[in-house]
Every structure is written in C-alpha cells, then in structure tokens.
Design a protein around this motif. Structure first.
Motif, PDB file in Angstrom:
ATOM      1  N   VAL A   1       0.803  -1.174   0.128  1.00 35.60           N
ATOM      2  CA  VAL A   1       0.060   0.043  -0.100  1.00 35.60           C
ATOM      3  C   VAL A   1       0.920   1.280  -0.079  1.00 35.60           C
ATOM      4  O   VAL A   1       0.536   2.141  -0.638  1.00 35.60           O
ATOM      5  N   VAL A   2       2.021   1.314   0.923  1.00 37.63           N
ATOM      6  CA  VAL A   2       2.687   2.494   0.830  1.00 37.63           C
ATOM      7  C   VAL A   2       3.513   2.773  -0.381  1.00 37.63           C
ATOM      8  O   VAL A   2       3.699   3.558  -0.930  1.00 37.63           O
ATOM      9  N   THR A   3       3.921   1.451  -1.101  1.00 33.51           N
ATOM     10  CA  THR A   3       4.740   1.650  -2.518  1.00 33.51           C
ATOM     11  C   THR A   3       3.579   2.188  -3.610  1.00 33.51           C
ATOM     12  O   THR A   3       3.953   3.227  -4.116  1.00 33.51           O
ATOM     13  N   VAL A   4       2.482   1.690  -3.359  1.00 32.07           N
ATOM     14  CA  VAL A   4       1.362   2.338  -4.423  1.00 32.07           C
ATOM     15  C   VAL A   4       1.431   3.514  -4.174  1.00 32.07           C
ATOM     16  O   VAL A   4       1.010   4.561  -5.158  1.00 32.07           O
ATOM     17  N   LEU A   5       1.036   3.937  -2.947  1.00 34.33           N
ATOM     18  CA  LEU A   5       0.767   5.606  -2.685  1.00 34.33           C
ATOM     19  C   LEU A   5       2.112   6.439  -3.089  1.00 34.33           C
ATOM     20  O   LEU A   5       1.990   7.652  -3.438  1.00 34.33           O
ATOM     21  N   ALA A   6       3.154   6.006  -2.847  1.00 33.07           N
ATOM     22  CA  ALA A   6       4.453   6.750  -3.247  1.00 33.07           C
ATOM     23  C   ALA A   6       4.518   6.721  -4.614  1.00 33.07           C
ATOM     24  O   ALA A   6       4.814   7.919  -5.134  1.00 33.07           O
ATOM     25  N   VAL A   7       4.143   5.721  -5.481  1.00 36.41           N
ATOM     26  CA  VAL A   7       4.077   5.954  -6.927  1.00 36.41           C
ATOM     27  C   VAL A   7       3.079   6.912  -7.533  1.00 36.41           C
ATOM     28  O   VAL A   7       3.250   7.720  -8.257  1.00 36.41           O
ATOM     29  N   LEU A   8       1.922   6.893  -6.775  1.00 38.09           N
ATOM     30  CA  LEU A   8       0.999   7.736  -7.180  1.00 38.09           C
ATOM     31  C   LEU A   8       1.273   9.400  -6.771  1.00 38.09           C
ATOM     32  O   LEU A   8       0.998  10.034  -7.619  1.00 38.09           O
ATOM     33  N   ALA A   9       1.973   9.448  -5.809  1.00 38.32           N
ATOM     34  CA  ALA A   9       2.430  10.721  -5.383  1.00 38.32           C
ATOM     35  C   ALA A   9       3.319  11.008  -6.382  1.00 38.32           C
ATOM     36  O   ALA A   9       3.212  12.657  -6.997  1.00 38.32           O
ATOM     37  N   VAL A  10       4.307  10.452  -6.802  1.00 38.97           N
ATOM     38  CA  VAL A  10       5.303  10.855  -7.795  1.00 38.97           C
ATOM     39  C   VAL A  10       4.589  11.268  -9.051  1.00 38.97           C
ATOM     40  O   VAL A  10       4.728  12.246  -9.982  1.00 38.97           O
ATOM     41  N   VAL A  11       3.665  10.232  -9.481  1.00 38.97           N
ATOM     42  CA  VAL A  11       3.129  10.482 -10.909  1.00 38.97           C
ATOM     43  C   VAL A  11       2.098  11.874 -10.773  1.00 38.97           C
ATOM     44  O   VAL A  11       2.090  12.342 -11.742  1.00 38.97           O
ATOM     45  N   SER A  12       1.477  11.879  -9.714  1.00 36.60           N
ATOM     46  CA  SER A  12       0.478  13.089  -9.741  1.00 36.60           C
ATOM     47  C   SER A  12       1.439  14.361  -9.680  1.00 36.60           C
ATOM     48  O   SER A  12       0.905  15.357 -10.207  1.00 36.60           O
ATOM     49  N   THR A  13       2.407  14.510  -8.944  1.00 36.36           N
ATOM     50  CA  THR A  13       3.413  15.520  -8.886  1.00 36.36           C
ATOM     51  C   THR A  13       3.810  15.875 -10.483  1.00 36.36           C
ATOM     52  O   THR A  13       3.859  16.970 -10.829  1.00 36.36           O
ATOM     53  N   LEU A  14       4.360  14.893 -11.045  1.00 35.98           N
ATOM     54  CA  LEU A  14       4.691  15.025 -12.429  1.00 35.98           C
ATOM     55  C   LEU A  14       3.543  15.649 -13.272  1.00 35.98           C
ATOM     56  O   LEU A  14       3.708  16.428 -14.289  1.00 35.98           O
ATOM     57  N   GLY A  15       2.697  15.051 -13.282  1.00 35.15           N
ATOM     58  CA  GLY A  15       1.216  15.395 -14.063  1.00 35.15           C
ATOM     59  C   GLY A  15       0.707  16.643 -13.704  1.00 35.15           C
ATOM     60  O   GLY A  15       0.580  17.474 -14.589  1.00 35.15           O
ATOM     61  N   GLY A  16       0.816  17.205 -12.500  1.00 34.81           N
ATOM     62  CA  GLY A  16       0.607  18.595 -11.897  1.00 34.81           C
ATOM     63  C   GLY A  16       1.485  19.704 -12.570  1.00 34.81           C
ATOM     64  O   GLY A  16       1.085  20.625 -13.043  1.00 34.81           O
ATOM     65  N   GLY A  17       2.561  19.121 -12.423  1.00 38.98           N
ATOM     66  CA  GLY A  17       3.787  20.314 -13.148  1.00 38.98           C
ATOM     67  C   GLY A  17       3.677  20.551 -14.493  1.00 38.98           C
ATOM     68  O   GLY A  17       3.675  21.519 -15.031  1.00 38.98           O
TER      69      GLY A  17
END
Length: 199
Positions: free
Chosen positions: A14-30
């Motif tokens: 669960v923590v791994t999936v959340l970390a990946v989602l956080a990175v992807v959303s940060t890149l997508g937001g930028g």
C-alpha cells in the motif's frame, strides 16, 4: 482448511502504491501547470500582436492622408528622436472630407504606466493638444525612422522641406496586467507624394 493468511494487501504494498501515485501526480501537475502557463502566455502574445496590428492600421491611415500644408515654414512631416521617452512624430493630414489637421503620436507616462497616444489638433506649427486618444497601453518603446528620397540610410528624426520616401515604425508593448509577456514589431509605410512639389 485455511492457511493463516488473509486476503488483501500488505502495508508495504500500500505504501509503495501511494508513493508511486504521489510521484506520478506531482509530475502530472507540473506538466499541467506548465501547459496552462504556456497557453496563457501564448494568448497574451496574440493579444499584444493584435493591438500592434491595430496601431499600425491607424498609422497607415494617417500616413495615407499626409497633406502638405500651405503654411510657410511648416515642415510637411516632422519626427523627433527622443531616446528616453520614445520618439514623437507629427503628420499634417487631410481627411476625406477635405479637412486638414495635425496628428501626433508619442509615448506618455501616466501614473507610472506608459501608453502610446494619438493626439489631433488644428494645423499649426504648435503641438496638437486636443483629442488625445490612447491607442496602446503598456508601451515599452516607440521609434520612428525615415528613408530619404535620395536613397540614403534610414534616419531618426525628420525636419526637412521634402517628404521622406517612407516611414518605419517600431513598437514594443507589454501587457499592463501581466508584466511578463511582451511583443515588438516594426512596419514600413511608404509616403505618397501625388500632387506634391518641393518648395
């Protein structure tokens, strides 16, 4: 028979999936914010270009109406080179109805903001002071050059008895609401001389 494991995800998964989602959303937001900013800048540049086109259209109309007045000692066209404030040009014009007058273009600073102003007035050696009209807000620069009829190089400033062959106007504008976007362009305007003879 049950083996002791429960169905579901482990805490590490669960923590791994959340970390990946956080990175992807940060890149997508930028990327999204960069695209939005680029679109806004492109739209601001297009609006500035449209304003410059309107200014050039007005100057073209005035140059096409240049009239050599029958006033002794009055130059047929006058341009003053002023480095700090931007140039100034005065055009004696004759409107389609036969009325003559003087049109002046210059940059004025009002409350800390510069604007390109077109002022009209009576045909006289004095500066026109009636009917000032702002034709462009956020003027960063306004330069006028003239081409002599003898084929010489372009010059800033004109106060000769004869009309120049052409007039080149350079304008730089910025969006007063957004200080970042700027646009600068130059255009040439031939000066017609039908019916005019040097004095």
């Amino acid at each position: 028979m049950m083996n002791g494991r429960r169905a579901g995800f482990t805490l590490i998964e669960v923590v791994t999936v959340l970390a990946v989602l956080a990175v992807v959303s940060t890149l997508g937001g930028g990327v999204f914010f960069r695209m939005t900013s680029a679109w806004t800048d492109m739209r601001a540049h297009a609006e500035l270009d449209a304003r410059i086109d309107q200014v050039f259209a007005q100057i073209r109309r005035d140059v096409n109406e240049i009239h050599v007045p029958a006033i002794v000692g009055f130059p047929p066209l006058e341009g003053t080179a002023r480095d700090a404030e931007g140039d100034e040009v005065r055009l004696p014009v004759q409107a389609s109805g036969g009325q003559t007058g003087l049109v002046m273009y210059q940059v004025e600073a009002v409350a800390g903001a510069a604007r390109l102003v077109r002022t009209t007035g009576a045909l006289s050696p004095d500066r026109p002071d009636a009917n000032p009209m702002t034709i462009a807000e956020g003027a960063l620069g306004f330069a006028v050059e003239f081409a002599p009829r003898d084929g010489g190089p372009w010059v800033r400033g004109w106060n000769h008895a004869e009309l120049p062959a052409a007039m080149r106007v350079s304008i730089a504008l910025a969006d007063p609401a957004r200080p970042g976007p700027q646009a600068a362009r130059a255009a040439g305007f031939p000066v017609r001389v039908e019916g005019w003879a040097a004095r």
